[in-house]
Design a protein around this motif. Structure first.
Motif, short mmCIF file in Angstrom:
data_model
loop_
_atom_site.label_atom_id
_atom_site.label_comp_id
_atom_site.label_asym_id
_atom_site.label_seq_id
_atom_site.Cartn_x
_atom_site.Cartn_y
_atom_site.Cartn_z
N ASN A 8 -10.86 11.75 1.69
CA ASN A 8 -9.81 10.68 1.12
C ASN A 8 -10.46 9.29 1.08
O ASN A 8 -10.33 8.60 2.13
N VAL A 9 -11.48 8.78 0.24
CA VAL A 9 -11.75 7.99 -0.06
C VAL A 9 -11.45 7.37 -1.11
O VAL A 9 -10.87 7.39 -1.90
N ILE A 10 -11.89 6.05 -1.41
CA ILE A 10 -11.51 4.93 -3.05
C ILE A 10 -11.86 6.49 -4.36
O ILE A 10 -10.73 5.85 -4.73
N GLY A 12 -8.44 4.94 5.39
CA GLY A 12 -7.70 3.80 5.03
C GLY A 12 -6.68 4.58 5.20
O GLY A 12 -5.75 5.11 5.74
N ARG A 13 -5.85 3.54 4.00
CA ARG A 13 -3.95 3.27 4.50
C ARG A 13 -3.62 5.22 4.22
O ARG A 13 -2.95 5.44 4.76
N MET A 14 -3.80 5.74 2.87
CA MET A 14 -3.52 7.08 3.22
C MET A 14 -4.45 7.84 3.42
O MET A 14 -3.67 8.94 4.64
N ALA A 54 -3.73 15.68 -5.71
CA ALA A 54 -3.59 14.65 -6.16
C ALA A 54 -2.49 14.57 -5.14
O ALA A 54 -1.22 15.28 -4.87
N ILE A 55 -2.53 13.14 -4.81
CA ILE A 55 -1.61 12.68 -4.77
C ILE A 55 -0.36 12.05 -4.77
O ILE A 55 -0.54 11.03 -4.71
N MET A 56 0.59 12.50 -5.36
CA MET A 56 1.98 12.05 -6.30
C MET A 56 2.57 10.94 -5.44
O MET A 56 4.01 11.64 -4.82
P1 NAD Z 1 -7.58 2.23 1.08
O1 NAD Z 1 -7.78 1.47 0.43
O2 NAD Z 1 -6.64 1.48 2.47
O3 NAD Z 1 -8.45 2.96 1.68
C1 NAD Z 1 -9.98 3.33 0.63
C2 NAD Z 1 -10.96 4.12 1.63
O4 NAD Z 1 -11.97 3.76 0.45
C3 NAD Z 1 -11.54 3.26 3.10
O5 NAD Z 1 -11.41 4.52 4.37
C4 NAD Z 1 -12.85 2.79 2.74
O6 NAD Z 1 -13.31 2.58 3.84
C5 NAD Z 1 -13.33 3.83 1.96
N1 NAD Z 1 -14.30 3.46 0.99
C6 NAD Z 1 -14.10 2.35 -0.10
N2 NAD Z 1 -15.95 2.28 -0.42
C7 NAD Z 1 -16.52 2.30 0.23
C8 NAD Z 1 -18.11 2.94 0.19
N3 NAD Z 1 -18.55 2.37 -0.21
N4 NAD Z 1 -18.53 4.05 1.55
C9 NAD Z 1 -17.41 4.47 2.12
N5 NAD Z 1 -15.94 3.92 2.07
C10 NAD Z 1 -15.91 3.42 1.49
O7 NAD Z 1 -6.97 2.99 -0.50
P2 NAD Z 1 -6.10 4.26 -0.13
O8 NAD Z 1 -4.40 3.22 -0.72
O9 NAD Z 1 -6.30 4.77 1.14
O10 NAD Z 1 -6.79 4.88 -1.32
C11 NAD Z 1 -7.34 6.12 -1.03
C12 NAD Z 1 -7.69 7.31 -2.43
O11 NAD Z 1 -6.03 7.71 -1.51
C13 NAD Z 1 -7.43 6.55 -3.52
O12 NAD Z 1 -8.59 6.97 -4.45
C14 NAD Z 1 -6.33 6.32 -4.01
O13 NAD Z 1 -6.25 6.49 -5.05
C15 NAD Z 1 -5.76 7.53 -3.21
N6 NAD Z 1 -4.27 7.28 -3.49
C16 NAD Z 1 -3.54 6.05 -2.82
C17 NAD Z 1 -2.30 5.96 -2.57
C18 NAD Z 1 -1.30 5.09 -1.89
O14 NAD Z 1 -0.08 5.08 -2.23
N7 NAD Z 1 -1.91 4.37 -1.12
C19 NAD Z 1 -1.36 7.28 -3.77
C20 NAD Z 1 -1.81 7.93 -4.23
C21 NAD Z 1 -2.87 8.28 -3.73
#
Ligand code: NAD
Length: 291
Positions: free
Chosen positions: A63-65, A9-11, A117-119
């Protein structure tokens, strides 16, 4: 190194991009395969199954949701078998209890486990503006270090696998205090005709005072110096007198009172307990774990 990233995903995409720039061998997997295409164009290999992807690598970045999804993916029998002897770096956001549980599950199966943990937001990944906290066995941190070193500033905060998540929650709590406070300030500016650029310009000028008060509060909590004393910057009484003006605006201008009322309840509980002249730090026990 041979590294895979489960979840692009994004991260996850930002993390995988950094690994590719560092010329590691990178395999990626994502539920929606098309999300892997930009990474494939940068040199990653995308495989159709989680187990096949895990099998390619020594270090597995997840790094999933949330942890529920991560467990679904990694606990499937083929995936669990493929993980034996590898190091998992769990960068999905979770609670300290979930991190400890994931570590226990991995330890039972001979899988190295590091929780992280990604800050930071994805745009800072790969720069020194990103801070990443890791906890778990030092051996897992050492094994994963060459893979994670370029994501940002990497700190091993302790061997308890729950520590990185605990620190994450504490730091986010502080961030939300600031963001909800900013929402309240925007409402006040709107109601009183202060333009937001003017408000924004004055934040850095006030910042040293706010930082001083924050640092002082933490030091007093650490040293259990909650009573008012010669070094007290502002007593609860002084704070509450100033805070009253916020309450007045909220009532007069009919703003939402959710945030202000929550703060007011804490002030009033402290004052009812006789802490009017005490340091602001006398509020610390009100939010602490109940005896
Ligand atoms: P995102 O929505 O862009 O990505 C989510 C990911 O989870 C995707 O790869 C998606 O395919 C996967 N996913 C979701 N449901 C699924 C399922 N049922 N089966 C398989 N894969 C599944 O979110 P993101 O921003 O990339 O965040 C990902 C993680 O990183 C989260 O735990 C988030 O809290 C953490 N994080 C994000 C940030 C940020 O700024 N974006 C900062 C710190 C931590």
């Amino acid at each position: 190194m041979k590294i895979c990233v489960i979840g692009t995903g994004r991260m996850g995409s930002a993390l995988a991009s950094v690994l590719l720039k560092q010329r590691h061998d990178v395999a990626v997997w994502n539920r929606t395969a098309s999300r892997c295409l930009p990474l494939v164009q940068q040199g990653a290999v995308a495989l159709p199954s989680v187990a096949d992807t895990l099998a390619t690598s020594d270090v597995v970045i997840v790094n999933v949701i949330d942890y529920r999804v991560s467990d679904e993916l990694l606990h499937a029998p083929e995936a669990a078998d493929a993980l034996a002897g590898k190091t998992v770096v769990q960068l999905t956001s979770g609670s300290p209890a979930q991190a400890r549980e994931a570590h226990a599950w991995s330890a039972e199966r001979g899988i190295g486990y590091l929780d992280g943990a990604i800050m930071s937001t994805p745009n800072f990944i790969g720069t020194d503006a990103a801070s990443l906290l890791y906890s778990g066995p030092k051996s897992a941190f050492d094994a994963a270090h060459p893979a994670v070193i370029d994501f940002g500033i990497a700190t091993h905060v302790g061997t308890d696998p729950g520590l990185a998540c605990a620190l994450d929650v504490a730091l986010l709590a502080q961030m939300w205090g600031k963001l909800f406070g900013t929402l309240q300030a925007i409402a006040v500016c709107g109601a009183e005709g202060v333009d937001l650029d003017t408000f924004s310009r004055h934040i850095p000028r006030f910042a040293p005072t706010v930082k001083g008060a924050t640092d002082d509060l933490i030091a007093r909590a650490r040293d259990d110096r909650l009573a008012g004393d010669e070094q007290t910057l502002a007593s609860i009484g002084a704070h509450h007198a100033a805070f009253h003006h916020l309450l007045e605006i909220v009532r007069e201008k009919r703003l939402d009172a959710g945030v202000a009322d929550a703060f007011d309840r804490l002030f009033r509980r402290a004052i009812d307990r006789g802490h009017l002249d005490d340091d602001f730090a006398a509020l610390v026990p009100l939010l602490a774990r109940r005896a």
